[in-house]
Design a protein around this motif. Structure first.
Motif, PDB file in Angstrom:
ATOM      1  N   TYR A  44       0.810  -1.217   0.000  1.00  0.00           N
ATOM      2  CA  TYR A  44       0.000   0.000   0.000  1.00  0.00           C
ATOM      3  C   TYR A  44       0.841   1.263   0.000  1.00  0.00           C
ATOM      4  CZ  TYR A  44      -4.075  -2.927   0.858  1.00  0.00           C
ATOM      5  OH  TYR A  44      -5.069  -3.858   0.734  1.00  0.00           O
ATOM      6  N   VAL A  45       2.149   1.121   0.207  1.00  0.00           N
ATOM      7  CA  VAL A  45       2.994   2.316   0.158  1.00  0.00           C
ATOM      8  C   VAL A  45       2.962   2.933  -1.238  1.00  0.00           C
ATOM      9  CG1 VAL A  45       5.134   1.095  -0.469  1.00  0.00           C
ATOM     10  CG2 VAL A  45       5.258   3.212   0.862  1.00  0.00           C
ATOM     11  N   PHE A  46       2.718   2.110  -2.277  1.00  0.00           N
ATOM     12  CA  PHE A  46       2.637   2.637  -3.645  1.00  0.00           C
ATOM     13  C   PHE A  46       1.332   3.407  -3.876  1.00  0.00           C
ATOM     14  CE2 PHE A  46       5.160  -1.342  -3.966  1.00  0.00           C
ATOM     15  CZ  PHE A  46       6.369  -0.777  -4.331  1.00  0.00           C
ATOM     16  N   LEU A  47       0.316   3.146  -3.051  1.00  0.00           N
ATOM     17  CA  LEU A  47      -0.975   3.820  -3.204  1.00  0.00           C
ATOM     18  C   LEU A  47      -1.102   5.060  -2.321  1.00  0.00           C
ATOM     19  CD1 LEU A  47      -3.337   0.692  -3.135  1.00  0.00           C
ATOM     20  CD2 LEU A  47      -2.464   1.891  -5.138  1.00  0.00           C
ATOM     21  N   LEU A  48      -0.163   5.259  -1.421  1.00  0.00           N
ATOM     22  CA  LEU A  48      -0.268   6.354  -0.449  1.00  0.00           C
ATOM     23  C   LEU A  48      -0.488   7.720  -1.100  1.00  0.00           C
ATOM     24  CD1 LEU A  48      -0.156   7.363   2.449  1.00  0.00           C
ATOM     25  CD2 LEU A  48       2.349   7.394   2.289  1.00  0.00           C
ATOM     26  N   PRO A  49       0.225   8.086  -2.168  1.00  0.00           N
ATOM     27  CA  PRO A  49      -0.010   9.425  -2.748  1.00  0.00           C
ATOM     28  C   PRO A  49      -1.446   9.623  -3.235  1.00  0.00           C
ATOM     29  CG  PRO A  49       2.051   8.490  -3.564  1.00  0.00           C
ATOM     30  CD  PRO A  49       1.342   7.385  -2.831  1.00  0.00           C
ATOM     31  N   PHE A  50      -2.051   8.587  -3.846  1.00  0.00           N
ATOM     32  CA  PHE A  50      -3.411   8.726  -4.373  1.00  0.00           C
ATOM     33  C   PHE A  50      -4.430   8.903  -3.239  1.00  0.00           C
ATOM     34  CE2 PHE A  50      -0.985   6.119  -7.378  1.00  0.00           C
ATOM     35  CZ  PHE A  50      -1.171   6.835  -8.550  1.00  0.00           C
ATOM     36  N   PHE A  51      -4.325   8.050  -2.210  1.00  0.00           N
ATOM     37  CA  PHE A  51      -5.296   8.143  -1.120  1.00  0.00           C
ATOM     38  C   PHE A  51      -5.014   9.340  -0.215  1.00  0.00           C
ATOM     39  CE2 PHE A  51      -6.107   3.807  -2.441  1.00  0.00           C
ATOM     40  CZ  PHE A  51      -7.487   3.725  -2.313  1.00  0.00           C
ATOM     41  N   LYS A  52      -3.787   9.853  -0.232  1.00  0.00           N
ATOM     42  CA  LYS A  52      -3.494  11.072   0.518  1.00  0.00           C
ATOM     43  C   LYS A  52      -4.225  12.255  -0.104  1.00  0.00           C
ATOM     44  CE  LYS A  52      -1.300  12.811   4.013  1.00  0.00           C
ATOM     45  NZ  LYS A  52      -1.613  12.370   5.381  1.00  0.00           N
TER      46      LYS A  52
END
Length: 649
Positions: free
Chosen positions: A75-83
């Motif tokens: 999920y570290v790769f998704l962090l920018p989108f959900f941030k």
């Protein structure tokens, strides 16, 4: 890059029509309309656990803060989108819809990559590429529609295989960099699968292009992996090594993968591995096996075997219907059909036309049994719904191998064998590392189904031997349609969409979602006892397998395990209890079950106080049984919401 196969004869006009119809049907059900996955349905268990892990990472910038499963590394790769989503919607409004739209975009990119690879390979008609794309998208209503280690691995493996099939030996450095990036993402998403494919890709590169190519791939992958690890450490903080070790120990203690050693699972797995070996032997020979059913065998043996196949197949189908562990008889049934396929397939150098006679009659009779057996198998699976999710994909994967084994071997034999090997390796890893055991074989192997549809469609094209154009037109798109139909009839932990789904109200994270009446009733029961917002700012610990309550109640999760199924080993919950003791204590505890592991029960006794506030939610027997049947969640006859008074230690 494997050599491009020669162009095949033109397809019938029916082929692109049916393949396009299959693609349109899956697209309408998956993405274009609101009829299925983006706006319809909720999984109260796994999907809510995944969104809870993502929300926790966005809120705390730490992995393993509210959940200890190792799977959330990716999920570290998704962090920018959900941030970005959290900045726009601080109350988590539209969280599930946003995640599904993001995943839908990832499916679209993967589909475009698949189409590009099929076009670059050459020799595939538009109809065959449409059929492969339909099979790719048919997985959407067939699996959990959320970013998880399985879903993300599925997409990454498709892109990896497409990259492998279309690699250019003259541009190996570029291929090594792209493959290393994909392998790095896969390793952080699904560690066991990623490590296996790193090993396999390195060996294959060394065998095909020499030690230097293998070293380049391994070094690039290691460098990218360390770079991502550095980013995770910077985001998480100095506690990352300790938290990572606890996550590894917890995941190991949960006993995932041990079920594959039980006799039904292990027997089925060995059967499937034997089938894969038989298929690879058929591909390597380039012609049908002469025994026991080939043209060189005695006629009496051939006809006696054929006579035994029909009642034997009927008996196996009866087992599938009546036996809940349906994947074992499915494996036996597929094995019997593959034995037929590798024995009756046309051989290279066969005369242009089959002369009428005993051998031709015997071969067509066996092919009829083969096709009828596959049709009967999938008719039973769809009608009885015994095989859901990965079990159905497992049957589709090996059915495609059967079709390929029964057709003429062309110049794509190396690529076809590679697809089979990758599918079996990935499927075995998924089965061995999952708590579900053998059914998860299909969850991994499903990523190879779109490519197998491509090659099967090409081999089924009309030829000088008189192969039917209708066969080539119907079978490839039928694969996608069958997967779509199975997903619609048996959605994962949800009721079929025609059950008068209603919109969810009062839960910001579920805004825009429609779900089944059963789940609407469950949400309303808890909203009546504690409307969303009344517990806002309070730390809530849900003791039970209901991570969806963290969103419905509206507080801040205070548990290191969002998904407390209570079926792990004792050491897993000893670790959980230690973390609960050293962290700020929850303000609210929700008891959904009367049973607790001893370690959790001891911690709970230290948390209780005589003046606890209490709300009781009574549940009827019918509701509890119905809820368990459709979601897998367990409720006690009464659910308690216990609240500490402010200021208590």
């Amino acid at each position: 890059m494997p050599p491009a196969p020669p162009a095949h004869p033109p397809t019938s006009r029916l082929a692109p029509v049916l393949a396009g119809g299959a693609l349109v049907a899956t697209a309408l059900s998956d993405s274009i309309s609101d009829a299925y996955r983006v706006r319809l349905g909720l999984d109260f268990a796994d999907e809510m656990q995944y969104y809870g892990e993502i929300a926790s990472l966005v809120r705390t910038h730490q992995l393993f803060h509210d959940d200890l499963f190792l799977q959330q590394l990716g999920y570290v790769f998704l962090l920018p989108f959900f941030k970005v989503h959290a900045l726009c919607f601080p109350d988590q409004s539209w969280l599930v819809v946003f995640g599904r739209l993001l995943l839908l975009g990832a499916y679209g990119v993967t589909g475009a990559w698949f189409w590009r690879a099929a076009t670059k390979l050459g020799g595939f008609s538009t109809a065959e590429k449409l059929a492969g794309l339909a099979a790719l998208f048919a997985w959407v209503p067939f699996q959990i529609f959320a970013f998880s280690y399985n879903t993300t691995a599925y997409l990454l493996i498709i892109v990896l295989v497409a990259t492998w099939l279309t690699r250019d030996p003259a541009r190996l450095p570029r291929h090594a960099t792209l493959t290393a990036g994909l392998l790095t993402g896969l390793t952080y998403t699904h560690p066991t699968c990623g490590l296996l494919l790193i090993f396999a890709a390195t060996l294959e590169a060394g065998w095909r292009f020499g030690p230097r190519a293998a070293l380049r791939l391994a070094a690039t992958t290691a460098g990218l992996g360390l770079a991502v690890l550095g980013v995770i450490y910077a985001v998480h903080g100095a506690d990352f090594p300790r938290d990572l070790l606890e996550a590894v120990n917890f995941t190991r203690s949960f006993g995932s993968g041990e079920i594959i050693l039980s006799p039904p699972h292990l027997t089925g797995l060995l059967t499937l591995l034997g089938l894969a070996g038989l298929f690879l032997g058929r591909i390597r020979r380039g012609r049908a096996f002469p025994y026991p059913l080939g043209a060189e065998s005695p006629a009496l043996l051939r006809w006696a075997t054929l006579a035994a196949v029909v009642p034997g197949l009927s008996a196996l189908l009866g087992l599938i219907v009546n036996w809940k562990l349906g994947y074992l008889p499915v494996a036996w049934c597929l094995g019997l059909l593959l034995v037929l396929a590798v024995s009756v397939g046309p051989a290279d150098g066969q005369p242009p036309a089959l002369r009428p006679g005993n051998r031709a009659l015997q071969r067509w009779a066996l092919l009829l049994v083969l096709g009828g057996g596959l049709a009967a198998l999938f008719a039973v699976l769809l009608a009885t719904r015994q095989c859901q999710t990965g079990q159905f994909a497992l049957a589709v994967f090996f059915a495609l191998l059967i079709l390929l084994a029964g057709s003429r071997v062309q110049s794509d034999a190396r690529s076809t064998a590679g697809l089979a090997v990758i599918g079996v390796l990935v499927g075995t890893v998924f089965a061995g590392s999952s708590a579900n055991g053998l059914p998860s074989f299909g969850v991994g192997a499903a990523a190879l189904i779109p490519f197998l549809v491509l090659f099967a469609g090409r081999r089924l094209q009309p030829s000088e031997t008189g192969r039917s154009a209708l066969l080539a037109a119907v079978l490839p798109p039928a694969v996608g349609l069958m997967m779509l139909l199975n997903g619609m009839l048996s959605p994962y932990r949800e009721q079929p969409f025609w059950k008068e789904f209603k919109p969810v109200t009062g839960v910001p994270a579920f805004r825009g979602i429609r779900t089944s009446p059963l789940k609407i009733r469950a949400i309303e029961l808890f909203q009546q006892a504690s409307p969303w917002g009344t517990l806002q700012g309070k730390r809530i610990l849900v003791l039970g397998s209901h991570p969806w309550l963290n969103f419905v109640l509206g507080g801040e999760p205070a548990t290191p395990v969002l998904f407390m199924k209570f079926d792990g080993k004792p050491e897993a919950y000893e670790l959980v209890a230690r973390r609960l003791s050293r962290r700020p204590q929850p303000d609210v505890v929700v008891l959904t079950e009367h049973y607790m592991p001893p370690a959790i029960a001891r911690w709970f006794l230290t948390w209780t106080r005589p003046d606890l506030g209490q709300k009781t939610i009574p549940l009827t027997e019918d509701f509890r049984l119905y809820f368990k049947w459709h979601t897998g969640g367990v409720f006690a006859s009464e659910v308690f919401i216990l609240t500490r008074q402010p200021g208590q230690p």
